[in-house]
Design an enzyme around this catalytic site. Structure first.
Site, short mmCIF file in Angstrom:
data_model
loop_
_atom_site.label_atom_id
_atom_site.label_comp_id
_atom_site.label_asym_id
_atom_site.label_seq_id
_atom_site.Cartn_x
_atom_site.Cartn_y
_atom_site.Cartn_z
CG ASP A 1 56.97 -11.55 14.93
OD1 ASP A 1 55.69 -11.10 14.44
OD2 ASP A 1 57.11 -11.58 16.18
CB CYS B 1 51.59 -8.95 18.38
SG CYS B 1 52.84 -7.78 18.94
CG ASP C 1 66.07 -7.94 18.34
OD1 ASP C 1 64.79 -8.08 18.08
OD2 ASP C 1 66.08 -6.68 19.31
CB ALA D 1 65.27 -13.13 16.45
CB ALA D 2 64.71 -9.72 21.02
N PRO D 3 61.88 -11.88 21.99
CG PRO D 3 60.73 -12.64 23.50
CD PRO D 3 60.75 -11.77 22.35
N GLY D 4 63.07 -14.43 21.32
CA GLY D 4 63.52 -15.68 21.03
C GLY D 4 62.72 -16.87 20.91
CB SER D 5 59.25 -17.60 22.19
OG SER D 5 58.73 -16.57 21.54
#
Length: 812
Positions: A290, A343, A224, A193-197
């Site tokens: 992700d 990404c 995370d 999950a980090a950074p959390g956006s």
């Protein structure tokens, strides 16, 4: 009503240490004469920014991720800085006000800058994001920070981001949650999950249809593995002010399922049977996977990747990515949906992973075709054929890989996923896992090495977002649905046994092993946008030292079992907090002290319809010295009870919504209730409060925000001053009076209600709101109403102070 009010923050150094990849030129130790700068060739302190990597170009040309005629445009866009993007918090109280300011102010006032830069528009909503809530600017983050004419826009973004009204996030990073189809009653897992956006975005969706004072039935578990990055995750999500979130710190491929055995001793000790708990295992309606990746899709915001990139980065992460995806699917409920995303543009990290998990799942998981969803988002179909490169050599099929390299090149990296073993001692000749069938093309590859393998799986349903299509970064997304239970072998596999040594080493050594431990920080906030203040107690994890296994040694409160551990910094003994079996994590304890709970209920007149008992937790096993009390929703409460029943398998870094804080001032020790309502918790509990309430007209409300403290006789509304003096000393709530309510009426809360927490002192009323929140509220009210008519009635004109503050201001 104060949604998005700010909360504890992590130390600024954690962000600075992670921000290596930015658009600035590298510095050298040699001094530079700024008055007489030498040419680049003569000035040792200056070096051109590197945006070239022949290996990168060769690799992606060979993989054919774009058509040959598009290649030059593709590379040209990759070498340009990434335009800044941000998203308006749909759950925020001032969502409509912010959209109005963007549309009616900044779109027009910034237009001259856009024309000068050769653009038609300065800022515009992203066409594919619902309700015009996401915006794209034609300025990079550096331009917004540095260009003088953009200063007002920059200050607007900083302030609104800090208080939680907007999130500064890369445009393509906003896409995965939109395809997840989250409902307010869903249990959602964000595995990395980090950074959390994205977590923040998921929470917005969960809360999207809830009314003020109500909580949705769903929840988000944000996980995370990286201990330091968990600070950033907590910092981001705290702005949401939610009771429906648990932040955990686990390796994603080993995330606990918390299966409850009805006959276990722990259940018997608690007097529970499996049927007495609302949950008997932890499973999710939606999973966002992700994964950590090489991150070359972030080249535009992290140009240092140009220098670092090599094809081995993706190869080394492939095995870990498969394990993460498989664990996510095993935690997913039948009928649930999972997003696999990276990404990275590398098919070894993208299509190859999706193909492998489809093979392993043997028909129990379907790759969905979502072409009709978000039609205005330009995306490209996934590849069905690709090659693998290792140490300068290209391989089109696993049979071509020399035996001595097969420890690092896995058969799952290839389109067919089929093993070609000449020697039976090396394993079975059929590497197709899960009973899949291969196409004729794949079979042909076994006899003709010049024929490329082509996958028979529907990988064209995957999405690859290319930078030059809509001026963004690059991203890969696959939408998967679980249609039946996974094969038993896959459900119960031990991730540690399947993870190759090569994958472990690569994820540890690669500078980009996490999706972008450096790059993603810019999504949350630049170093200019973050506060210098340290974390507030147990709101944020702040380790003194980090152990090899990722747990941290922190100076904290006593350990429940009395254990002591030496710290490296001081050499002395420090008692570590203990959360079940997790050393270095504050315990999560349900608050069962009826004396404390009843004093809070009585002081604020909290209605019985608001469930306090069983929903309050603390992070201190010694309830007599509790400093903060957190409120959790029913869904989080159920998960915590399950976690206790299974021996606290979840390593919880943060949980719940900070609702009450012990007042530490001298006055706070003598008041009937020593706990004040926190700014974060006020919107949730406000509809249920019947005591300690004041209704302030606009003039007095703005003066409170501006001067922070006002003496009772100095209020514009003398009746308000008298009512404030008549309150019991301690915390109170001041509500902006819209003319429809009086102090004798119960609180009627809707989306427009604005309220702040204050402290009724001996002679004055003081505001207990962070400076940034005061500034944001004050600007919001100034935008709504003129302030000229208030000048004559200001406390300044009724005191002999010249600075705008009443004399002898008493601080709370």
């Amino acid at each position: 009503m104060g949604r998005g009010r700010h909360r504890g923050r992590s130390q600024r150094k954690h962000y600075k240490d992670s921000r290596e990849n930015v658009w600035k030129r590298p510095k050298s130790d040699a001094p530079v004469d700024s008055d007489n700068p030498a040419p680049a060739s003569e000035n040792p302190g200056w070096a051109p920014l590197i945006t070239e990597n022949p290996a990168f170009e060769e690799y992606y040309k060979e993989q054919r991720i774009v058509k040959p005629e598009e290649w030059d445009l593709f590379m040209e866009v990759l070498r340009k800085p990434l335009p800044a993007a941000f998203r308006v918090n749909s759950y925020g109280q001032f969502c409509d006000d912010i959209l109005s300011k963007l549309e009616n102010d900044f779109m027009k006032s910034l237009q001259a800058e856009a024309i000068e830069g050769g653009e038609s528009e300065a800022i515009k909503p992203l066409p594919w994001f619902p309700r015009n809530l996401a915006w794209h600017s034609n300025f990079s983050r550096k331009q917004i920070r540095k260009v003088q004419t953009l200063q007002r826009f920059h200050e607007f973004l900083k302030l609104e981001n800090e208080v939680g009204n907007i999130t500064r996030q890369e445009a393509v990073s906003m896409v995965p949650p939109l395809f997840l189809d989250v409902h307010p009653d869903h249990f959602v897992l964000d595995m990395c999950a980090a950074p959390g956006s994205k977590t923040f975005q998921l929470l917005e969706i969960i809360h999207g249809s809830s009314e003020p004072g109500t909580l949705p039935n769903g929840m988000v578990v944000a996980n995370d593995v990286d201990f330091q990055r968990s600070n950033l995750l907590i910092h981001q999500t705290k702005r949401m002010c939610t009771a429906n979130l648990i932040v955990t710190n686990h390796e994603g491929q080993q995330f606990p399922g918390c299966r409850l055995s009805k006959g276990s001793s722990r259940v018997a000790e608690k007097g529970l049977s499996g049927g007495d708990l609302d949950l008997n295992q932890l499973s999710f309606d939606r999973v966002l996977c992700d994964v950590p990746c090489s991150g070359d899709g972030t080249l535009r915001k992290a140009p240092d990747i140009w220098r670092k990139w090599n094809s081995g980065m993706g190869n080394g992460l492939h095995g870990l990515q498969v394990l993460l995806a498989m664990r996510g699917l095993s935690l997913l409920k039948v009928g649930g949906r999972m997003i696999y995303s990276t990404c990275s543009m590398n098919p070894v990290e993208d299509e190859a992973v999706v193909a492998e998990i489809l093979r392993r799942c043997a028909g129990s998981v379907e790759l969905l075709d979502v072409l009709n969803e978000l039609p205005e988002l330009i995306r490209r179909p996934g590849l069905k054929t690709w090659k693998v490169r290792d140490k300068g050599a290209w391989f089109t099929s696993y049979k071509d890989v020399p035996k001595y390299r097969r420890g690092g090149i896995l058969q799952s990296m290839f389109p067919s996923g089929k093993s070609y073993m000449e020697n039976p001692e090396n394993g079975s000749g059929d590497g197709c896992q899960g009973g899949c069938k291969e196409t004729e093309n794949a079979e042909a590859a076994s006899s003709d090495e010049s024929v490329e393998e082509i996958s028979n799986l529907p990988l064209e349903r995957c999405m690859r977002i290319s930078p030059h299509d809509q001026n963004t970064g690059a991203f890969f997304i696959a939408v998967l649905q679980k249609v039946s239970p996974l094969p038993e072998l896959q459900e119960r596999t031990n991730p540690r046994k399947n993870l190759s040594t090569r994958s472990d080493e690569s994820s540890a050594k690669s500078p980009d092993a996490k999706e972008d431990a450096e790059e993603k920080v810019s999504e949350a906030a630049s170093s200019n946008d973050l506060s210098d203040s340290k974390a507030d107690g147990d709101d944020v994890i702040e380790p003194e030292n980090k152990k090899a296994d990722g747990e941290s040694v922190v100076e904290e409160t006593q350990v429940p079992d009395g254990k002591e551990t030496n710290t490296a910094n001081t050499g002395g003994k420090r008692k570590l907090p203990m959360q079940g079996k997790w050393v270095g994590f504050d315990p999560v304890v349900f608050l069962k002290d009826d004396t404390v709970i009843n004093s809070i209920k009585s002081f604020y007149g909290i209605r019985e319809s608001f469930p306090l008992h069983g929903h309050l937790v603390t992070r201190n096993s010694d309830t007599s010295s509790v400093k903060r009390i957190y409120y959790v929703s029913k869904s989080v409460k159920d998960v915590l009870e399950l976690n206790f029943a299974v021996g606290q398998q979840l390593k919880i870094a943060s949980v719940g919504l900070k609702m009450f804080e012990r007042q530490s001032s001298k006055e706070g020790t003598s008041v009937p209730c020593s706990f004040r309502i926190s700014s974060e918790g006020l919107p949730t509990i406000l509809p249920y409060i019947t005591k300690q309430i004041l209704y302030a007209p606009l003039a007095d409300f703005k003066h409170l925000l501006q001067y922070k403290s006002i003496k009772f006789p100095d209020f514009v509304d003398q009746e308000l001053g008298q009512k404030a003096a008549n309150l019991v000393m301690g915390c109170c709530v001041v509500i902006l009076n819209d003319g429809t309510q009086s102090g004798t009426e119960p609180v009627k809360v809707d989306g427009s209600t604005i309220a702040i927490g204050c402290w009724r002192g001996k002679t004055s009323l003081g505001v207990m709101v962070a400076p940034a929140d005061c500034q944001e509220l004050l600007e919001r009210l100034n935008d709504r109403t003129p302030s000229v008519e208030e000048v004559e009635s200001s406390p300044v004109n009724r005191t002999n102070g010249e600075t705008g503050c009443p004399l002898d201001v008493e601080t709370a």
